[in-house]
Design an enzyme around this catalytic site. Structure first.
Site: not given
Ligand code: NAD
Length: 480
Positions: A175, A250, A284, A384
């Protein structure tokens, strides 16, 4: 490339979901409409589970060499379409075109590397406990894998999971994020062209909660791999408890950077610029806070300020742009809050410190910013930021800097700069992080085990460790 990219979901080798309402995708640099994907409900997640389950026996039983051939073809196709994918990525994410091309290469490298690594899934023989007893250890694919990915790396966050999963013999349902699904759809199109069998890769756009509830309540899905924010990661961990689902998470980071007084400042500045400002700081592993030793503090602030002033902010499709927009209004407001809070608590903005919001077009740019005289009372030193802002604090002793660096619930990436091997060894071993860059601000590579500790999650992507995430260990106790 077509003017508009209106895609359907990709399930069981078919493009489906025309009747659903659409998730519309807009260019964060211009506000222009660029395409859409279906806003599907749980029905598509169910169909994808069925397709991935049906495809599993055949795919998992293929020889590693056969899977490798298909993956290699997929890698070649992605590289042939590098420019086209990069352009889609810049349009939906905003990052400058040169960075998008870099991401496509990085994303593809996980397909290439795991195409080979899949041939090295070894087991072992262990002497038994009786004369006629043998113990054989084998590794088998975990089965159907579901993935949820974020918008900041629209291609790489998918291929870091897809490459090892497919090489291990798993089938895959992803997704993509609502903000940047189009890059993923292009990757799905190329997977079809590469001859990846139907049902092996399925892409379901739609409601995130319905997707996760559906895949996590179906026993045929054996693993969920997630990249995204820590709060959503925690939610998924709770959901996964019900069926004790295997997870990789992650999550967020808050990377510290320690700059010792013996650092090579030319190298430090070059690396810091990459570690902080690529993807407008929405990474991240972005450098989130710097601790500079008192002997080089003023010089580092001066040099970073001068370097940041050379950056051009704008539409990433245009030549000469170094920093694109922030992904949305929430991201922009968070950056503004962090800067204002730091200023109110005595920090000094040496360059930047302001944004350009166009609420009509819904576009948000923030000027690359250096914040000197930062301290731990400021939000920016504790959370962050996900923006192009770099706070710099002064320190005197290494143990004081390492303690401050570790004083966070996060443990993804940390960086430090020193030319002294003994000092560097002590610092690298003292930092409580999954990834440590020593004189290096760009540590990610397909052959290295990327991942965090503490509330940055668990599991690794890349390297030998990355394929283990998609394998189960079985031992066969044999009387001969
Ligand atoms: P997010 O958690 O809001 O969204 C990520 C994904 O989760 C999206 O596909 C979203 O649709 C889905 N999602 C959101 N709410 C959900 C729920 N309740 N149930 C299931 N899925 C859900 O994060 P974001 O804003 O898209 O990304 C930024 C974050 O990702 C930052 O905190 C960043 O540090 C982290 N990140 C981590 C890594 C790593 O490798 N550790 C890499 C890239 C980004």
């Amino acid at each position: 490339m077509a003017e508009q990219l209106d895609y359907l979901n990709y399930i069981n080798g078919e493009w489906v979901g025309d009747s659903y309402k659409k998730i519309k995708v807009f260019n964060p640099a211009t506000g222009e409409y660029i395409g859409s994907v279906p806003d599907a409900d749980e029905e598509h997640a169910k169909q994808a589970i069925e397709a991935a389950s049906q495809a599993l026996p055949k795919w998992s039983k293929k020889s590693a060499a056969d899977r490798s051939d298909v993956l290699r073809k997929y890698f070649d196709l992605i590289m042939t379409h590098e420019n086209e994918i990069a352009e889609i990525m810049t349009k939906e994410n905003g990052k400058p075109l040169k960075e998008s091309k870099g991401e496509v290469q990085y994303a593809a490298s996980f397909i290439e590397w795991y195409a080979e690594e899949g041939k090295r899934i070894y087991g072992r023989m262990i002497p038994g406990k009786r004369e006629n007893h043998r113990i054989k250890v084998i590794k088998q694919s975990v089965g159907v894998v579901a993935a949820i990915t974020p918008w900041n790396f629209p291609a790489a966050m998918i291929t870091r999971k897809l490459g090892p999963a497919l090489a291990a013999g798993c089938t895959f349902i992803v997704k993509p994020p609502e903000e940047t699904p189009l890059t993923c759809m292009k990757l799905a199109e190329l997977a079809e062209e590469a001859g990846i069998p139907k049902g092996v890769i399925n892409v379901v756009n739609g409601n995130p909660e319905k997707f996760s509830e559906t895949v996590m309540s179906d026993m045929r899905v054996r693993k969920l791999t997630f990249t995204g924010s820590t709060p959503v990661g925690k939610l998924l961990m709770k959901q996964g408890a019900e069926q004790v689902m295997k997870l990789s998470l992650e999550l967020g980071g808050h990377a510290p950077v320690i700059v010792c007084d013996d650092a090579d400042l030319d190298q430090t500045v070059e690396m810091l610029m990459a570690a902080k400002f690529r993807n407008s700081g929405q990474t991240c592993i972005a450098a989130n806070r710097v601790y500079a030793q008192s002997g080089i503090y003023d010089e580092l602030v001066r040099r970073m300020t001068a370097e940041v002033e050379k950056l051009n902010v704008g539409n990433g499709l245009e030549d000469g742009i170094d920093v694109g927009p922030l992904i949305n209004k929430e991201g922009f407001e968070k950056v503004g809050r962090h800067v204002q809070d730091a200023q109110e608590k005595g920090a000094r903005v040496t360059t930047g410190g302001e944004g350009q919001a166009n609420t009509e077009k819904d576009t948000y740019f923030y000027m690359p910013t250096i914040i000197a005289d930062s301290n731990h009372d400021m939000i920016i030193m504790n959370e962050e930021t996900f923006g192009p802002i770099l706070p710099i604090a002064k320190y005197d002793y290494d143990n004081e800097a390492v303690k401050a660096a570790n004083d966070t619930p996060f443990g993804l990436a940390a960086y430090f700069f020193t030319q002294n091997v003994s000092r560097g060894t002590r610092i690298s071993e003292g930092l409580e992080y999954g990834i440590v860059g020593w004189n290096d601000g760009i540590p990610s590579a397909a052959q290295a085990p990327f991942g965090g500790i503490k509330q940055s999650g668990f599991g690794r992507e890349g390297g030998q460790e990355g394929i283990e995430e998609y394998l189960e260990v079985k031992y066969i106790s044999l009387s001969v």
